[in-house]
Design a protein around this motif. Sequence first.
Motif, PDB file in Angstrom:
ATOM      1  N   ASN A  53       0.300  -0.828  -0.107  1.00  0.00           N
ATOM      2  CA  ASN A  53       0.169  -0.368  -0.045  1.00  0.00           C
ATOM      3  C   ASN A  53       0.813   1.525  -0.105  1.00  0.00           C
ATOM      4  N   GLN A  54       1.190   1.572  -1.337  1.00  0.00           N
ATOM      5  CA  GLN A  54       2.035   2.845  -1.544  1.00  0.00           C
ATOM      6  C   GLN A  54       1.669   4.130  -1.031  1.00  0.00           C
ATOM      7  N   SER A  55       2.248   5.129  -1.551  1.00  0.00           N
ATOM      8  CA  SER A  55       2.643   6.401  -0.855  1.00  0.00           C
ATOM      9  C   SER A  55       3.638   7.266  -1.257  1.00  0.00           C
ATOM     10  N   GLN A  76      -2.989  15.684  -5.309  1.00  0.00           N
ATOM     11  CA  GLN A  76      -3.264  14.518  -5.563  1.00  0.00           C
ATOM     12  C   GLN A  76      -2.799  13.273  -5.696  1.00  0.00           C
ATOM     13  N   THR A  77      -2.212  12.555  -5.198  1.00  0.00           N
ATOM     14  CA  THR A  77      -1.808  11.177  -5.484  1.00  0.00           C
ATOM     15  C   THR A  77      -1.780  10.248  -5.100  1.00  0.00           C
ATOM     16  N   GLY A  78      -1.834   8.816  -5.354  1.00  0.00           N
ATOM     17  CA  GLY A  78      -1.977   7.260  -4.969  1.00  0.00           C
ATOM     18  C   GLY A  78      -1.886   6.310  -6.347  1.00  0.00           C
ATOM     19  N   ASP A  80      -2.529   1.867  -6.706  1.00  0.00           N
ATOM     20  CA  ASP A  80      -2.578   0.650  -6.752  1.00  0.00           C
ATOM     21  C   ASP A  80      -1.783  -0.292  -5.701  1.00  0.00           C
ATOM     22  N   THR A  81      -2.819  -0.909  -5.597  1.00  0.00           N
ATOM     23  CA  THR A  81      -1.724  -2.277  -4.734  1.00  0.00           C
ATOM     24  C   THR A  81      -1.261  -2.878  -5.593  1.00  0.00           C
ATOM     25  N   PHE A 111      -0.139   4.460 -10.798  1.00  0.00           N
ATOM     26  CA  PHE A 111      -0.024   5.678 -10.185  1.00  0.00           C
ATOM     27  C   PHE A 111      -1.173   6.201 -11.440  1.00  0.00           C
ATOM     28  N   HIS A 112      -1.709   7.218 -10.525  1.00  0.00           N
ATOM     29  CA  HIS A 112      -3.210   8.410 -10.466  1.00  0.00           C
ATOM     30  C   HIS A 112      -2.273   9.418  -9.583  1.00  0.00           C
ATOM     31  N   GLY A 113      -2.144  10.606 -10.207  1.00  0.00           N
ATOM     32  CA  GLY A 113      -1.711  12.143 -10.132  1.00  0.00           C
ATOM     33  C   GLY A 113      -2.784  13.155 -10.489  1.00  0.00           C
ATOM     34  N   SER A 256       5.312   2.855   1.551  1.00  0.00           N
ATOM     35  CA  SER A 256       4.548   1.639   1.236  1.00  0.00           C
ATOM     36  C   SER A 256       4.453   0.840   2.832  1.00  0.00           C
TER      37      SER A 256
END
Length: 283
Positions: A53-55, A76-78, A80-81, A111-113, A256
């Motif tokens: 579970n990363q950031s 805002q960023t994130g 996926d597992t 990755f989504h940002g 993570s």
Amino acid sequence: MRCVRSLIAAGAASLISSVAFAADMPIAPPPYAPPPVEDFGGWYLRGDIGFSNQSVKEVRNGNEALYTPLLSLNQQTGFDTGGIFGLGVGYQFNNWFRADVTGQYRGRTNFHGQDLVTFPLGGGVIGAGSDNYGASKSEWLVLANAYVDLGTWWCVTPFIGAGVGAARVTISNFTDQGLADFSPGVIAPGFALANSASKWNFAWAAHAGLAYRVSPNLTLEVAYSYVDLGSGLTGPVTTFQGFTTNNPMNFRDITSHDLKLGVRWNLDSPQPVYAPPPLVRKG
């Protein structure tokens, strides 16, 4: 005739006496061996599977001058597992301390940002824009770990640990879809991309978990790890028209929270040793 009877009687008495004496003799025990002693030491192999579970703290273009005129920046960023697959070898020094070296492949994650920005246009007019980022990321992680086992209850042993090592972070398939609103109502779209790139970083981790000793050879683990993987970067960002400033996108401070299932196989488990029963005498 009387002598013969006397000899027979004397022989019978002697035989009975010998049998009685033999019955009182102790039975010879088998060779003595000490009772088995539980041995916690030895080499072991390990394997782990789990998920991350990363950031990331922030994602910024290498050209810092792009951010100077901004009035505001909200990011805002994130991720996926992603899956985790690891192997290692270690040594159990005693019943409370062990150490191992592990290698992990941390599977590709999406990755989504998004950046939401405002900027001045002059004359008190403020413009707004957005950037929507996409990418994928994977790592190789090598750690030297040390653990302290905190005692055993019903075959369950809680433990804590820490590790240091190196992570190779790879960022792939980076895209940037931008949209700027130059008031009044002038919309300017944009698109950019970047090639894949990899970067080696110092990495560290903190561990905690529970171990269950199924047999002298086999131990199962449920563990949590907090991992600091360092930073990642892309290749130079290039616009759809082919323009580039040779600046990458920097993924700063990737961390993570990992959950893992592990198996440890002891290679030096002692064999059971026969211990004879205590000596028993008649009489």
